[in-house]
Design a protein around this motif. Sequence first.
Motif, mmCIF file in Angstrom:
data_model
loop_
_atom_site.group_PDB
_atom_site.id
_atom_site.type_symbol
_atom_site.label_atom_id
_atom_site.label_comp_id
_atom_site.label_asym_id
_atom_site.label_seq_id
_atom_site.Cartn_x
_atom_site.Cartn_y
_atom_site.Cartn_z
ATOM 1 N N ILE A 286 0.851 -1.194 0.000
ATOM 2 C CA ILE A 286 0.000 0.000 0.000
ATOM 3 C C ILE A 286 0.886 1.242 0.000
ATOM 4 N N THR A 287 0.792 2.061 -1.032
ATOM 5 C CA THR A 287 1.618 3.269 -1.121
ATOM 6 C C THR A 287 1.072 4.363 -0.204
ATOM 7 N N THR A 288 1.926 5.340 0.055
ATOM 8 C CA THR A 288 1.509 6.478 0.895
ATOM 9 C C THR A 288 0.328 7.202 0.278
ATOM 10 N N GLU A 289 0.348 7.390 -1.040
ATOM 11 C CA GLU A 289 -0.748 8.096 -1.714
ATOM 12 C C GLU A 289 -2.044 7.300 -1.597
ATOM 13 N N GLU A 290 -1.959 5.981 -1.762
ATOM 14 C CA GLU A 290 -3.147 5.132 -1.644
ATOM 15 C C GLU A 290 -3.697 5.161 -0.223
ATOM 16 N N LEU A 291 -2.791 5.142 0.751
ATOM 17 C CA LEU A 291 -3.213 5.165 2.149
ATOM 18 C C LEU A 291 -3.910 6.476 2.484
ATOM 19 N N LYS A 292 -3.341 7.591 2.039
ATOM 20 C CA LYS A 292 -3.954 8.894 2.323
ATOM 21 C C LYS A 292 -5.316 9.020 1.655
ATOM 22 N N ALA A 293 -5.420 8.549 0.423
ATOM 23 C CA ALA A 293 -6.693 8.626 -0.291
ATOM 24 C C ALA A 293 -7.757 7.774 0.395
ATOM 25 N N ALA A 294 -7.364 6.584 0.869
ATOM 26 C CA ALA A 294 -8.318 5.702 1.544
ATOM 27 C C ALA A 294 -8.742 6.277 2.884
ATOM 28 N N LEU A 295 -7.800 6.842 3.623
ATOM 29 C CA LEU A 295 -8.133 7.455 4.906
ATOM 30 C C LEU A 295 -9.073 8.637 4.715
ATOM 31 N N ARG A 296 -8.822 9.437 3.679
ATOM 32 C CA ARG A 296 -9.684 10.593 3.414
ATOM 33 C C ARG A 296 -11.111 10.141 3.087
ATOM 34 N N LYS A 297 -11.196 9.089 2.297
ATOM 35 C CA LYS A 297 -12.518 8.584 1.938
ATOM 36 C C LYS A 297 -13.278 8.118 3.171
ATOM 37 N N ARG A 298 -12.574 7.457 4.076
ATOM 38 C CA ARG A 298 -13.225 6.977 5.293
ATOM 39 C C ARG A 298 -13.634 8.133 6.201
ATOM 40 N N VAL A 299 -12.789 9.154 6.314
ATOM 41 C CA VAL A 299 -13.132 10.318 7.135
ATOM 42 C C VAL A 299 -14.351 11.032 6.561
ATOM 43 N N LEU A 300 -14.399 11.164 5.238
ATOM 44 C CA LEU A 300 -15.511 11.868 4.607
ATOM 45 C C LEU A 300 -16.834 11.131 4.772
ATOM 46 N N ASP A 301 -16.774 9.827 5.019
ATOM 47 C CA ASP A 301 -18.004 9.065 5.274
ATOM 48 C C ASP A 301 -18.669 9.485 6.580
ATOM 49 N N GLY A 302 -17.900 10.125 7.460
ATOM 50 C CA GLY A 302 -18.470 10.693 8.681
ATOM 51 C C GLY A 302 -18.533 9.767 9.876
ATOM 52 N N ASP A 303 -18.055 8.525 9.729
ATOM 53 C CA ASP A 303 -18.109 7.597 10.863
ATOM 54 C C ASP A 303 -16.733 7.010 11.193
ATOM 55 N N PHE A 304 -15.686 7.709 10.762
ATOM 56 C CA PHE A 304 -14.310 7.291 11.024
ATOM 57 C C PHE A 304 -13.521 8.541 11.377
ATOM 58 N N PHE A 305 -12.695 8.457 12.438
ATOM 59 C CA PHE A 305 -12.096 9.675 12.987
ATOM 60 C C PHE A 305 -10.609 9.469 13.258
ATOM 61 N N LEU A 306 -9.793 10.300 12.632
ATOM 62 C CA LEU A 306 -8.352 10.266 12.866
ATOM 63 C C LEU A 306 -8.018 11.058 14.127
ATOM 64 N N VAL A 307 -7.044 10.551 14.888
ATOM 65 C CA VAL A 307 -6.719 11.157 16.181
ATOM 66 C C VAL A 307 -5.243 11.517 16.229
ATOM 67 N N THR A 308 -4.980 12.765 16.643
ATOM 68 C CA THR A 308 -3.619 13.213 16.884
ATOM 69 C C THR A 308 -3.566 13.877 18.245
ATOM 70 N N GLY A 309 -2.384 14.297 18.656
ATOM 71 C CA GLY A 309 -2.272 14.924 19.980
ATOM 72 C C GLY A 309 -1.017 15.758 20.098
ATOM 73 N N GLY A 310 -0.989 16.600 21.129
ATOM 74 C CA GLY A 310 0.193 17.413 21.342
ATOM 75 C C GLY A 310 -0.091 18.623 22.207
ATOM 76 N N ASP A 311 0.837 19.557 22.182
ATOM 77 C CA ASP A 311 0.729 20.813 22.915
ATOM 78 C C ASP A 311 0.127 21.848 21.977
ATOM 79 N N GLY A 312 -1.150 22.189 22.198
ATOM 80 C CA GLY A 312 -1.883 23.066 21.292
ATOM 81 C C GLY A 312 -1.350 24.480 21.210
ATOM 82 N N ARG A 313 -0.388 24.836 22.061
ATOM 83 C CA ARG A 313 0.171 26.188 22.010
ATOM 84 C C ARG A 313 1.210 26.340 20.900
#
Length: 556
Positions: A239-266
């Motif tokens: 699975i290429t990086t481009e394919e992975l990003k495209a698939a993740l975007r499609k899943r996020v746009l479906d509205g029932d899949f959520f990517l999570v990140t974290g850090g210091d918001g400042r």
Amino acid sequence: MATNNDLSKLRNIGIIAHIDAGKTTTSEAILYRTGLKHKIDLVKGGTGGADTDWMEQEKERGITITSAAVTVYWKDHQINIIDTPGHIDFTAEVERSLRVLDGAVVVFDGKMGVEAQSETVWRQATKYGVPRICFVNKINQIGGDFYKSLDSIHKRLSKNAVAIHLPIGFEKDICGVVDLVDMKAYTYKDYADHELTVGEIPADMVEKAKNARSMLVEEAVQADEALMDKYFSEGEDAITTEELKAALRKRVLDGDFFLVTGGDGRGVIVEKVLDLMTDYLPSPLDRDQGQTVGTDPKTGDQIIRKADNSEPLTALAFKIATDPFVGKLIFIRVYAGKLKSGDTIMNATTGDKERIGRLVRMHANDRKDINEIGAGDIAAVVGLKNCTTGTTLCDPAHPILLESIEFPDPPVSIAVEPKTKADQEKMGIGLSKMAEEDPTFRVHTDEETGQTIISGMGELHLEIIIDRLKREHGVEANTGAPQVAYRETIRGTAEAQGKHIKQSGGRGQYGDVWIKFEPNETGKGFEFIDQIKGGVVPQNTANQSKKVWKTLWLAV
């Protein structure tokens, strides 16, 4: 810089969260990283306070009270951001913002995980079908834990929340993230650094990152059957990086899949949040296939408009504000067509036609005049008269009515009166203006007590209203609990007889009346039952008797 002609590079994003999760701090960091500020101000007070918390009450309390719109530019994308309140009393601001936004960033306090208002704003976003990404903030503080917060998201919000970044370090030693898409480490020495350093994943995190990436890829390939076949036949590495990003975007746009990140918001880590906004959250072309559905105001027939400048104007007013310098500001989202200064538009809700005077791009409470606004964009119009929250604005030749915005009824009421007679008129004007701005704030006069009653979503909401009445309209007011006009009602059954006998020669006068009182069903009010038989009493006399008894009853 994105243009109105390139809708794929336009994002309308809301920042939503529980109070004190760090929404406004994150918004400030975004303004700084995108070059709109030269320093990050403190949310509470500081050297002027945060840009998006511009009201005096917001600066004093350190909380967001009214939603604020800003526009930033990041990697050839235009991002319209609305920073929303986190307090339950101001949830209407979140409601009307999510109605017109395409995506959202849900901010969580890394020390607390999912909180009460986190669930509320999550439900509101689900109601409007808004795709989301999650940002676990404050994991650099004592007690901050990315993984516990992610677990709380799984338990209380959705199992379909998957990490796309893993934090490097723990609590005060947080210094960056591992990006699970390109498997690189993005680090900083100090949160105020101007850019992230790209390098290799720390040795002690390699195995954890590989496992997390495998989980991410496994979720992503579900978006595409061909990609899933490739995954099962050739393995994860195929699975290429481009394919992975495209698939993740499609899943996020479906509205029932959520990517999570974290850090210091400042700090500089918000650049990764900006990347997630542009890479995975929808443009106006992605929501509902770039279409907006409305109805014909006259026939009720369904009308579909595409997110395109060549379509007839279709816009929704989602917020009203009063500016001391320009007057009434109407925040609008344009779904189709183009709006220019000088255009004549129709208020589809009332049928009235009005001419557009000024169009402005908002930066919190600052304004920049613009000549036009295209499909998919958000701006403000100055001075429209009969426009309220939820009003549809459209081309007079092609009318359309969009779904409005519904708000809950305010549950808390207090009585208010001016301290001096001279303030009476000013108070009425001030309250009516604030009621026009805020659909969850209501004003009425109690007919029985004569008191002016104001209603809001909570004590803080009404406290802010009274404070604004003093500061913005110069009205000193006394407040108190509304007087209660107590009423009596019948609790039991009683009967009474009355006789009238008068003999003065001739036939004389005689009357024998029986009346019975008994409690009615709750909510049915007064009911008069005529049991006279045989027509011995004229009907007009019986009707008059009914009127008399009803008058007496309502006076009790």
